[in-house]
Design a protein around this motif. Structure first.
Motif, PDB file in Angstrom:
ATOM      1  N   GLN A 414       0.844  -1.210   0.000  1.00  0.00           N
ATOM      2  CA  GLN A 414       0.000   0.000   0.000  1.00  0.00           C
ATOM      3  C   GLN A 414       0.870   1.248   0.000  1.00  0.00           C
ATOM      4  N   LEU A 415       1.938   1.197   0.794  1.00  0.00           N
ATOM      5  CA  LEU A 415       2.796   2.370   0.927  1.00  0.00           C
ATOM      6  C   LEU A 415       3.514   2.687  -0.379  1.00  0.00           C
ATOM      7  N   ILE A 416       4.047   1.656  -1.017  1.00  0.00           N
ATOM      8  CA  ILE A 416       4.772   1.911  -2.277  1.00  0.00           C
ATOM      9  C   ILE A 416       3.793   2.369  -3.358  1.00  0.00           C
ATOM     10  N   THR A 417       2.563   1.894  -3.312  1.00  0.00           N
ATOM     11  CA  THR A 417       1.560   2.324  -4.294  1.00  0.00           C
ATOM     12  C   THR A 417       1.241   3.814  -4.117  1.00  0.00           C
ATOM     13  N   ALA A 418       1.199   4.251  -2.857  1.00  0.00           N
ATOM     14  CA  ALA A 418       0.956   5.677  -2.589  1.00  0.00           C
ATOM     15  C   ALA A 418       2.109   6.525  -3.144  1.00  0.00           C
ATOM     16  N   TYR A 419       3.345   6.057  -2.947  1.00  0.00           N
ATOM     17  CA  TYR A 419       4.510   6.784  -3.485  1.00  0.00           C
ATOM     18  C   TYR A 419       4.501   6.764  -5.015  1.00  0.00           C
ATOM     19  N   ALA A 420       4.033   5.651  -5.586  1.00  0.00           N
ATOM     20  CA  ALA A 420       3.944   5.574  -7.049  1.00  0.00           C
ATOM     21  C   ALA A 420       2.980   6.628  -7.575  1.00  0.00           C
ATOM     22  N   ALA A 421       1.912   6.879  -6.795  1.00  0.00           N
ATOM     23  CA  ALA A 421       0.935   7.897  -7.211  1.00  0.00           C
ATOM     24  C   ALA A 421       1.582   9.276  -7.274  1.00  0.00           C
ATOM     25  N   VAL A 422       2.434   9.554  -6.306  1.00  0.00           N
ATOM     26  CA  VAL A 422       3.141  10.850  -6.322  1.00  0.00           C
ATOM     27  C   VAL A 422       4.133  10.869  -7.498  1.00  0.00           C
ATOM     28  N   ALA A 423       4.812   9.752  -7.687  1.00  0.00           N
ATOM     29  CA  ALA A 423       5.838   9.686  -8.736  1.00  0.00           C
ATOM     30  C   ALA A 423       5.265   9.868 -10.135  1.00  0.00           C
ATOM     31  N   ASN A 424       4.076   9.329 -10.369  1.00  0.00           N
ATOM     32  CA  ASN A 424       3.525   9.380 -11.741  1.00  0.00           C
ATOM     33  C   ASN A 424       2.651  10.597 -12.007  1.00  0.00           C
ATOM     34  N   GLY A 425       2.611  11.506 -11.055  1.00  0.00           N
ATOM     35  CA  GLY A 425       1.855  12.741 -11.282  1.00  0.00           C
ATOM     36  C   GLY A 425       0.471  12.730 -10.660  1.00  0.00           C
ATOM     37  N   ILE A 464       5.616  17.835  -4.219  1.00  0.00           N
ATOM     38  CA  ILE A 464       6.051  16.784  -3.271  1.00  0.00           C
ATOM     39  C   ILE A 464       7.356  16.161  -3.766  1.00  0.00           C
ATOM     40  N   THR A 465       7.444  15.918  -5.079  1.00  0.00           N
ATOM     41  CA  THR A 465       8.680  15.342  -5.630  1.00  0.00           C
ATOM     42  C   THR A 465       9.868  16.257  -5.356  1.00  0.00           C
ATOM     43  N   SER A 466       9.668  17.579  -5.540  1.00  0.00           N
ATOM     44  CA  SER A 466      10.786  18.505  -5.298  1.00  0.00           C
ATOM     45  C   SER A 466      11.199  18.465  -3.831  1.00  0.00           C
ATOM     46  N   ILE A 467      10.219  18.294  -2.934  1.00  0.00           N
ATOM     47  CA  ILE A 467      10.543  18.208  -1.498  1.00  0.00           C
ATOM     48  C   ILE A 467      11.250  16.879  -1.188  1.00  0.00           C
TER      49      ILE A 467
END
Lengths: 628, 123
Positions: A414-425, A464-467
């Motif tokens: 679940q956690l990596i999926t949430a980060y993937a959401a940030v990563a892909n825009g 968020i990515t820049s942070i």
């Protein structure tokens, strides 16, 4: 007169004989009537049983392939040894020899062979060499039948994902269990006639039930990426003397899971030699309090709702904040921090203050939107939902605690999926381990997964990515840096809740790092979680370096372009630089023209290397190549 | 001593085959017709049975070939399994390190070739 009486006697005898024959004929006729009319059906069925035989053709289980067509689970025919104790004649010497091969005691074997049964298994799925040794003993009454045996040629690789099968080839764990309906196949029933020698008469073959061969499964898992993840995870777990660990590598755009590594692992070829706890897929079935890695949810919520600005300044209370009677602390005491610094320095107090700007219902909505509290539908059995309590159950400190990743349980996937959401825009994708089902090399059914849904805006994701980039360049995640690449990620160190104590343990931690790279055009997102490390326990000291090692190898393997560069190769012990920039799309051979001949050879040799020759060996490589 | 014919004359159950008379009364045409009939019957039976026999033989041969094919396929699968097992990356890496003396490239050993520009979506 004498002659007449002799004839009369003869005639009398003949009459008796004729009568006897008549009686005999009548008996035969009656028996024929009985067999042909009265017992016809019963007897014809019985006779058919003797020359007709129903064969059950067991289907061969399908193969499981990685995304590049490498075999991860295959079935091959092996012999199973049986005995007919009523026909078995065996000497004492042969009993001893057979018992030795079977790995049992002669007494036990002898007792088995004294059984009144007609059929007993001596060894199901016997190794070929053992079968040859037994055949050499030439014991009457022993026989073999062909059966399919499942093998996992890569041994421990992806063991928890693949699972294993039972003696009768039924899927018991992992993908073998989940996709049993596809990969298992259906047995056929064929009626065949046998001749006097017991040979099948092909012309009489009649199919009673049409079966099907097991279909093949194509995974999204990449064998090499899985190997890298497992190797580096095992190294860290051993160094940290940790209880275990998880590493996941995922494509943030498609949700394809490239690696799902667990430690400790097991060998599915001999799964019974391991405790069942090792078979578990912690990455999807174990929920834990994530700690600081969860702070991106709080950050995403306040940024998306316009309740905070990246460069806004907050007071971090010099390291201690009391909320509803509960004290929260930072590892270091901070005074004034920008929102960026709150995340890059992983300030609990700063994050709590950001979280307090949200209404509990709004925070809850973002948590659920990011997929926490629901199964990801990854396509593996035993997935947990995690624990996200309804806001009615929240206490006065819940919002603060949840903001920094406590009072909430999430699974690593679940956690990596949430980060993937940030990563892909900003799109929440469905992580998938299985790509589809294949038949004779062709993909006949795909599992594309659920459609992605937007959870945050593209702009928020970019901020968020820049942070998160700052976390790796100047913050707590500097050890996660990958030379040549911009990395975005977040460290996490969470205390574990001790059920026996009924309180948080003072010595048990979960160290984690989740990140993606290249930060501005992510190709992979990686999660590393180390459970209960001894000695160093911070995510920055334990998990982040593992992330870096995995990421740098994955980058070379996947030929991911480095920061405004094209990564070509590695060469041993050279300080030579390539002269001038290469043009976009330029042939590699043109680039090589600007590189001296010796280096060029090594570059050609080592395109996309995970390993290179050492200095001494490089010379012999060149020599061998030149001479050839 | 009476002849066998005389002794059995009064017993209708005993049939005396008088071959001489049979052959004496048989005309050549009739005899040939018998021969042709019997030959045709046998030929017909042979024609009827031959394909069945052949089918049976082919069936046995087919079964034998099927068994042979399955054995070869089993061997192929076993060899592919061995190949796959020998290609395990842990084994390959162990051999690369220990037997070929290879090593993981360090930062200074990696060569980058600069591109003029890299589009964000370029992969």
């Amino acid at each position: 007169m004498r002659e007449v009486s002799a004839d009369v006697r003869t005639l009398k005898r003949l009459k008796i004989a004729a009568f006897m024959l008549l009686i005999f004929g009548a008996v035969v006729g009656l028996r024929l009537f009985q067999f042909q009319i009265i017992q016809h059906d019963q007897l014809s069925a019985k006779s058919e049983q003797q020359y007709l035989r129903t064969l059950k053709l067991e289907p061969r289980r399908g193969t499981i392939y990685d995304r590049n067509g490498k075999e991860l689970a295959v079935s091959v025919s092996v012999n199973s040894l049986y005995a007919n104790p009523r026909e078995t004649t065996i000497t004492k010497t042969s009993t001893n020899r057979l018992a030795f091969i079977l790995g049992t005691s002669p007494e036990e074997l002898a007792a088995k062979l004294r059984s009144p049964k007609h059929f007993i298994w001596l060894w199901r799925k016997i190794p070929p060499r053992k079968a040859e040794s037994i055949a050499a003993l030439n014991i009457k009454g022993l026989g073999v039948v062909k059966e399919n045996k499942r093998y996992y040629p890569k041994r421990t690789l992806a063991a928890q994902i693949l699972g294993f099968v039972g003696t009768d080839n039924e899927g018991l764990e992992g993908l073998e269990y989940m996709y049993d309906a596809y990969v298992g196949g259906e047995p056929s029933l064929v009626l065949v006639k046998k001749d006097a020698k017991g040979r099948n008469i092909y012309a009489s073959r009649r199919i009673l039930k049409e079966g099907s061969k097991g279909l093949d499964i194509l995974l999204n898992i990449d064998e090499t990426v899985q190997y890298i993840a497992e190797k580096e995870l095992a190294r860290q777990v051993a160094e940290s003397r940790a209880r275990g660990g998880v590493a996941i590598v995922m494509d943030p755009h498609s949700g394809e899971v490239l690696a799902l590594a667990h430690q400790p692992s097991f060998n599915p070829n001999s799964f019974l030699d391991y405790k069942p706890a090792r078979w578990k897929r912690s990455a999807i079935s174990d929920a834990y309090e994530p700690g600081s890695t969860f702070k991106i949810v709080t950050l995403a919520a306040v940024l998306e709702e316009g309740l905070a600005q990246p460069d806004e300044i907050l007071y971090a209370e010099n390291g201690t904040l009391v909320v509803a009677g509960k004290s929260y602390h930072d590892v270091h005491n901070y005074h004034w921090l920008t929102t960026r610094e709150v995340i890059s320095k992983s300030s609990n107090i700063g994050t709590i203050k950001l979280g307090q700007r949200l209404e509990p219902d709004l925070m809850y909505r973002y948590i659920r939107n990011f997929g926490f509290g629901s199964k990801t539908d990854i396509g593996l059995p035993g997935e947990a939902k995690g624990l996200v309590r309804e806001t009615e159950e929240w206490s006065g400190v819940s919002l603060s605690s949840i903001s920094i990743g406590y009072e909430i349980s999430v699974t690593p996937i679940q956690l990596i999926t949430a980060y993937a959401a940030v990563a892909n825009g900003g799109h929440l994708v469905n992580p998938r381990v299985v790509r589809g089902v294949m038949k004779e090399g062709r993909l006949i059914k795909e599992f594309p997964g659920l459609p992605a849904r937007r959870v945050i805006s593209d702009k928020t994701a970019e901020i968020i990515t820049s942070i998160l980039k700052e976390v790796v360049t100047v913050g707590t995640g500097r050890t996660a840096a990958v030379p040549g690449y911009d990395v975005a990620g977040k460290t996490g160190t969470a205390l574990k809740f001790d059920i026996e104590l009924g309180a948080y343990s003072s010595s048990k931690y979960v160290a984690s790092f989740v990140g993606y790279f290249p930060a501005d055009d992510p190709r992979v997102v990686i999660l590393v979680l180390i459970d209960e490390p001894k000695g160093s326990f911070y995510g920055s000291e334990v998990a982040a370096p593992t992330f870096s090692r995995i990421a740098s190898q994955v980058a070379r393997y996947m030929k991911i372009p480095a920061r405004n560069n094209l990564l070509i190769a590695a060469a041993p012990d050279t300080d030579k630089k390539v002269e001038g920039p290469a043009k976009k799309g330029e042939e590699i051979s043109n680039i090589f023209k600007r590189i001296d001949r010796g280096l060029k050879k090594l570059l050609v040799k080592a395109v996309s290397p995970l390993m290179i020759p050492t200095k001494g060996k490089a010379a012999s490589y060149r020599t061998n190549e030149d001479s050839s | 001593m009476k002849s066998y014919a005389a002794r059995t004359r009064n017993f209708p159950l005993i049939v005396q085959i008088e071959w001489d008379k049979i052959f004496a009364g048989l005309e050549l045409k009739k005899f040939l017709a018998y021969v042709i009939f019997v030959t045709c019957f046998l030929m017909g039976a042979l024609l009827y049975l031959w394909p069945h026999m052949q089918l049976l033989q082919n069936g046995f041969q087919y079964n034998g070939l099927q068994v042979h094919k399955e054995r070869l396929l089993d061997e192929n699968r076993a060899l592919r399994l061995e190949f796959s097992s020998l290609n395990s990356l842990d084994r390959v890496e162990r051999m690369a390190r220990n037997e070929l003396g290879m090593t993981t490239p360090k930062e200074g050993q990696i060569v980058y070739v600069a591109l003029e520009s890299t589009g964000k979506n370029e992969r």
